[in-house]
Design a protein around this motif. Structure first.
Motif, PDB file in Angstrom:
ATOM      1  N   ASN A 130       0.858  -1.178   0.000  1.00  0.00           N
ATOM      2  CA  ASN A 130       0.000   0.000   0.000  1.00  0.00           C
ATOM      3  C   ASN A 130       0.893   1.226   0.000  1.00  0.00           C
ATOM      4  N   VAL A 131       0.556   2.197  -0.853  1.00  0.00           N
ATOM      5  CA  VAL A 131       1.384   3.392  -1.032  1.00  0.00           C
ATOM      6  C   VAL A 131       0.558   4.623  -0.687  1.00  0.00           C
ATOM      7  N   ARG A 132       1.145   5.541   0.049  1.00  0.00           N
ATOM      8  CA  ARG A 132       0.467   6.773   0.458  1.00  0.00           C
ATOM      9  C   ARG A 132       1.498   7.846   0.725  1.00  0.00           C
ATOM     10  N   ILE A 133       1.041   9.104   0.797  1.00  0.00           N
ATOM     11  CA  ILE A 133       1.928  10.234   1.047  1.00  0.00           C
ATOM     12  C   ILE A 133       1.368  11.044   2.209  1.00  0.00           C
ATOM     13  N   GLN A 134       2.203  11.267   3.167  1.00  0.00           N
ATOM     14  CA  GLN A 134       1.829  11.994   4.369  1.00  0.00           C
ATOM     15  C   GLN A 134       1.157  13.327   4.032  1.00  0.00           C
ATOM     16  N   SER A 135      -0.068  13.531   4.556  1.00  0.00           N
ATOM     17  CA  SER A 135      -0.806  14.807   4.467  1.00  0.00           C
ATOM     18  C   SER A 135      -1.236  15.180   3.056  1.00  0.00           C
ATOM     19  N   HIS A 136      -1.123  14.292   2.093  1.00  0.00           N
ATOM     20  CA  HIS A 136      -1.479  14.607   0.712  1.00  0.00           C
ATOM     21  C   HIS A 136      -2.504  13.608   0.171  1.00  0.00           C
ATOM     22  N   ILE A 137      -3.370  14.119  -0.695  1.00  0.00           N
ATOM     23  CA  ILE A 137      -4.317  13.290  -1.429  1.00  0.00           C
ATOM     24  C   ILE A 137      -3.683  12.914  -2.761  1.00  0.00           C
ATOM     25  N   ILE A 138      -3.925  11.680  -3.209  1.00  0.00           N
ATOM     26  CA  ILE A 138      -3.371  11.253  -4.496  1.00  0.00           C
ATOM     27  C   ILE A 138      -4.513  11.031  -5.482  1.00  0.00           C
ATOM     28  N   LYS A 139      -4.272  11.463  -6.712  1.00  0.00           N
ATOM     29  CA  LYS A 139      -5.286  11.369  -7.770  1.00  0.00           C
ATOM     30  C   LYS A 139      -4.820  10.365  -8.811  1.00  0.00           C
ATOM     31  N   LEU A 140      -5.516   9.244  -8.901  1.00  0.00           N
ATOM     32  CA  LEU A 140      -5.159   8.193  -9.863  1.00  0.00           C
ATOM     33  C   LEU A 140      -5.452   8.666 -11.284  1.00  0.00           C
ATOM     34  N   VAL A 141      -4.467   8.536 -12.195  1.00  0.00           N
ATOM     35  CA  VAL A 141      -4.679   8.994 -13.573  1.00  0.00           C
ATOM     36  C   VAL A 141      -4.343   7.938 -14.628  1.00  0.00           C
ATOM     37  N   GLU A 142      -3.559   6.926 -14.264  1.00  0.00           N
ATOM     38  CA  GLU A 142      -3.155   5.930 -15.273  1.00  0.00           C
ATOM     39  C   GLU A 142      -2.826   4.628 -14.579  1.00  0.00           C
ATOM     40  N   MET A 143      -3.143   3.537 -15.255  1.00  0.00           N
ATOM     41  CA  MET A 143      -2.892   2.213 -14.699  1.00  0.00           C
ATOM     42  C   MET A 143      -2.499   1.278 -15.830  1.00  0.00           C
ATOM     43  N   VAL A 166     -10.465   7.049 -14.767  1.00  0.00           N
ATOM     44  CA  VAL A 166     -11.259   8.112 -14.158  1.00  0.00           C
ATOM     45  C   VAL A 166     -10.458   8.641 -12.967  1.00  0.00           C
ATOM     46  N   GLN A 167     -10.385   9.955 -12.829  1.00  0.00           N
ATOM     47  CA  GLN A 167      -9.444  10.551 -11.882  1.00  0.00           C
ATOM     48  C   GLN A 167     -10.026  10.652 -10.472  1.00  0.00           C
ATOM     49  N   ASN A 168     -10.253   9.484  -9.883  1.00  0.00           N
ATOM     50  CA  ASN A 168     -10.692   9.440  -8.490  1.00  0.00           C
ATOM     51  C   ASN A 168      -9.531   9.762  -7.561  1.00  0.00           C
ATOM     52  N   THR A 169      -9.865  10.282  -6.372  1.00  0.00           N
ATOM     53  CA  THR A 169      -8.835  10.605  -5.387  1.00  0.00           C
ATOM     54  C   THR A 169      -8.864   9.589  -4.249  1.00  0.00           C
ATOM     55  N   TYR A 170      -7.688   9.356  -3.671  1.00  0.00           N
ATOM     56  CA  TYR A 170      -7.530   8.338  -2.638  1.00  0.00           C
ATOM     57  C   TYR A 170      -6.561   8.826  -1.570  1.00  0.00           C
ATOM     58  N   ASP A 171      -6.728   8.260  -0.361  1.00  0.00           N
ATOM     59  CA  ASP A 171      -5.726   8.466   0.685  1.00  0.00           C
ATOM     60  C   ASP A 171      -4.519   7.562   0.452  1.00  0.00           C
ATOM     61  N   SER A 172      -4.784   6.380  -0.131  1.00  0.00           N
ATOM     62  CA  SER A 172      -3.706   5.430  -0.394  1.00  0.00           C
ATOM     63  C   SER A 172      -4.165   4.476  -1.478  1.00  0.00           C
ATOM     64  N   LEU A 173      -3.211   3.755  -2.057  1.00  0.00           N
ATOM     65  CA  LEU A 173      -3.517   2.799  -3.128  1.00  0.00           C
ATOM     66  C   LEU A 173      -2.819   1.473  -2.849  1.00  0.00           C
ATOM     67  N   ASP A 174      -3.550   0.384  -3.002  1.00  0.00           N
ATOM     68  CA  ASP A 174      -2.931  -0.936  -3.006  1.00  0.00           C
ATOM     69  C   ASP A 174      -2.333  -1.198  -4.387  1.00  0.00           C
ATOM     70  N   VAL A 175      -1.092  -1.631  -4.390  1.00  0.00           N
ATOM     71  CA  VAL A 175      -0.406  -1.976  -5.638  1.00  0.00           C
ATOM     72  C   VAL A 175       0.162  -3.386  -5.447  1.00  0.00           C
ATOM     73  N   HIS A 176      -0.399  -4.332  -6.185  1.00  0.00           N
ATOM     74  CA  HIS A 176      -0.010  -5.731  -6.016  1.00  0.00           C
ATOM     75  C   HIS A 176       1.199  -6.060  -6.886  1.00  0.00           C
ATOM     76  N   VAL A 177       1.759  -7.220  -6.675  1.00  0.00           N
ATOM     77  CA  VAL A 177       3.035  -7.576  -7.317  1.00  0.00           C
ATOM     78  C   VAL A 177       2.920  -7.453  -8.833  1.00  0.00           C
ATOM     79  N   ASN A 216     -12.821  -3.549  -2.457  1.00  0.00           N
ATOM     80  CA  ASN A 216     -13.682  -2.390  -2.718  1.00  0.00           C
ATOM     81  C   ASN A 216     -12.925  -1.291  -3.456  1.00  0.00           C
ATOM     82  N   GLN A 217     -11.657  -1.113  -3.135  1.00  0.00           N
ATOM     83  CA  GLN A 217     -10.885  -0.118  -3.880  1.00  0.00           C
ATOM     84  C   GLN A 217     -10.753  -0.530  -5.338  1.00  0.00           C
ATOM     85  N   TRP A 218     -10.481  -1.814  -5.588  1.00  0.00           N
ATOM     86  CA  TRP A 218     -10.394  -2.272  -6.983  1.00  0.00           C
ATOM     87  C   TRP A 218     -11.691  -1.973  -7.725  1.00  0.00           C
ATOM     88  N   ARG A 219     -12.828  -2.152  -7.082  1.00  0.00           N
ATOM     89  CA  ARG A 219     -14.112  -1.890  -7.732  1.00  0.00           C
ATOM     90  C   ARG A 219     -14.307  -0.417  -8.068  1.00  0.00           C
TER      91      ARG A 219
END
Length: 555
Positions: free
Chosen positions: A233-246, A252-263, A324-327
């Motif tokens: 799981n990846v996150r940045i202290q005090s910052h919101i992250i906006k997903l833009v590419e996978m 869709v540019q949803n915002t997250y507190d953190s993101l799970d990134v699997h192997v 739920n995040q994947w969904r």
């Protein structure tokens, strides 16, 4: 005078037309790389150990290019083992000759070199490369591939002020050859010693700061999980992250507190430098383990002399949060892809499925040693790469097609050791269901393709599970997680002729046989569908000395 002017104008017009014609048929730009691959000694997690370096670098050099560029990489193997590089997520359209897997290419022998030539054809996004033979991936040798959109093709966000790689993953302090011997002896590789980010431990990732930002600007972070076993799981202290590419698709540019990134997955997110100037921590922590391990890297606002808070933002817990995040991930249907047409112009949910292939992972004792298998066959590499045996019509004694069926065998069935190769009909739309009966998470990748991960759920897949599919806007990608005792269904058109690896990215499972190859043959034998074997293609095994097969027909 008028006639002379008319003639001159005609000459200019012809010259302009010729120049335009030349421009239209001009080759895409070339990027040339020369890689010297060696061993080196690094003290990463408190122990000096042997790692794989490229041009004395760990991680290796960045391949930074645009869609359709020609990438030429001359690899000099100065290791004491055979070597191949695979370009994880690069589809190698019509060109499995450059895919860099043991089933498609002869290895580069120690003391020799080989030149790869490939294009990220109609692709954009974040990818990475790594050595694909044995357990070499556990020793490094990886690096990021960033593929930018061509000029004039709009990108659905403003140009960021910076573009930062985040190659993060688990790390083992045991030599990769020791890990391989342990697996051969029937032992597990165990838990990793810790995490590394861009080849550095926590101390080195923070002194000096790994990343810098200027207040008021926006930055792109490309995160790839380059480990061999552990979801992060990846996150940045005090910052919101906006997903833009996978993995090559705008989201869709949803915002997250953190993101799970699997192997073996990659994501890009934007971060606005909208906090009080100071130091902040980028945090990566392990998921789904009894004891959480984490690593941090400092992000410094320009001019800051305020240290980061020692209090780390908490990561999520449990499987439900991750599912739920994947969904929530959605394909951006209006953004342009690598071509000007919108990504969503491909309506995958309206195509009739011609075949369903259920691939169930499993483990069993074979000859007293633990092996992993798919549908009852545990893959072993042949001395002759499968693609070469097929191309030279020399499969006899090398491998047999379709040792496995489209449905997993009954529980308790014997596991067979053999090259595991299935066939699919060219250009057919197929549903592939990955089933993971194990108590730990899995992650699957299909070389040569992007697919639509339509659904996932607990237990064993049944046709009724299709009622839960997202048939509108799931993200087109190349790697997908399969949760414990769960299934994941993907859909794709097998329109890329070649021999392609389908694998678990958990390298322990991969090494012990949880992989297979899919042969996709164009009946037309046309250069429109597949390239001939390249002139510099290496030969080994059964095809050494055999006459070159007839060329594919002109397109």
């Amino acid at each position: 005078m008028t006639t002379m002017r008319a003639s001159a104008a005609a000459v200019l017009l012809v010259a302009a037309a010729a120049a335009l014609l030349t421009a239209v048929h001009a080759e895409d730009p070339y990027h040339f790389f020369e890689w010297k691959v060696t061993y080196g000694t690094k003290t990463i997690l408190g122990e000096a150990q042997k790692v794989i370096l490229i041009n004395d670098m760990f991680p290796g050099p960045t391949i930074n290019c645009s869609s359709n560029n020609n990438i030429v990489v001359n690899v000099f193997n100065q290791l004491d083992q055979p070597l191949l590089f695979t370009w994880h997520g690069i589809q190698q359209r019509k060109n499995s000759w450059q895919d860099g897997m043991p089933g498609t290419m002869c290895p580069i022998q120690p003391g020799t070199n080989f030149t790869y030539h490939w294009q990220p054809k109609d692709q954009i996004g974040s990818f990475f490369y790594f050595p694909s033979i044995g357990m070499q991936r556990a020793a490094g040798g990886y690096g990021i591939i960033t593929v930018h959109s061509r000029l004039l093709i709009p990108v659905p966000f403003d140009e960021p002020a910076g573009d930062y790689p985040v190659l993060v993953g688990d790390w083992y302090t045991k030599d990769h050859t020791v890990l391989a011997k342990n697996l051969e002896a029937g032992k597990s590789i165990g838990r990793p010693a810790g995490l590394v980010i861009n080849g550095k431990n926590e101390k080195d990732a923070s002194n000096p700061p790994m990343y810098t930002m200027e207040a008021g600007k926006v930055y792109r972070y490309r995160v790839c999980n380059v480990g061999i076993k552990t979801s992060l799981n990846v996150r940045i202290q005090s910052h919101i992250i906006k997903l833009v590419e996978m993995e090559g698709s705008h989201t869709v540019q949803n915002t997250y507190d953190s993101l799970d990134v699997h192997v073996a997955q990659c994501v890009s997110f934007l971060v606005a430098a909208d906090q009080k100037p100071g130091d902040y921590l980028l945090v990566a922590s392990t998921r789904f383990m009894k004891e959480t391990s984490s690593i941090t890297a400092i992000i410094r606002y320009n001019g800051s002399n305020t240290p980061a808070s020692p209090k780390l933002p908490e990561g999520p817990s449990g499987w439900a949060w991750s599912i739920n995040q994947w969904r929530s991930f959605r394909w951006n249907l209006t953004a342009s892809a690598a071509r000007p047409n919108p990504q969503g112009s491909y309506h995958y949910g309206q195509i009739n499925i011609t075949r369903t292939i259920r691939l169930s992972a499993g483990r069993a004792k074979v000859g007293g040693k633990e092996r992993f298998a798919i549908n009852g066959v545990s893959h072993v590499d042949a001395e002759t790469p499968l693609k070469l045996a097929e191309y030279f019509n020399a499969t006899a004694g090398v491998f047999e097609y379709n040792l496995i069926g489209d449905v997993p065998p009954a529980a308790g069935a014997a596991v067979k050791l053999a090259p595991n190769v299935i066939q699919t009909e060219f250009r057919t739309f197929i549903e592939v269901v990955f089933e993971n009966p194990e108590k730990s998470i899995d992650s699957f990748h299909i070389n040569g393709y992007a697919f639509f991960a339509a659904g996932m759920g607990p237990g064993t897949w049944t046709p009724d599970c299709r009622k839960t599919y997202n048939l509108l806007d799931t993200v087109s990608r190349h790697t997908i997680q399969v949760y414990p005792r769960s299934w994941t269904a993907v859909m794709l058109t097998f329109d890329n002729a070649g021999m392609w690896n389908i694998r678990s990215n958990m390298w322990e499972r991969f090494y012990l046989g949880e992989q297979l190859y899919v042969s996709v043959i164009s009946p037309a034998r046309s250069l429109r569908d597949e390239y001939n074997m390249p002139e510099n293609g290496l030969r080994c095994g059964k095809v050494v000395g055999m006459p070159m097969p007839p060329s594919y027909l002109p397109a």
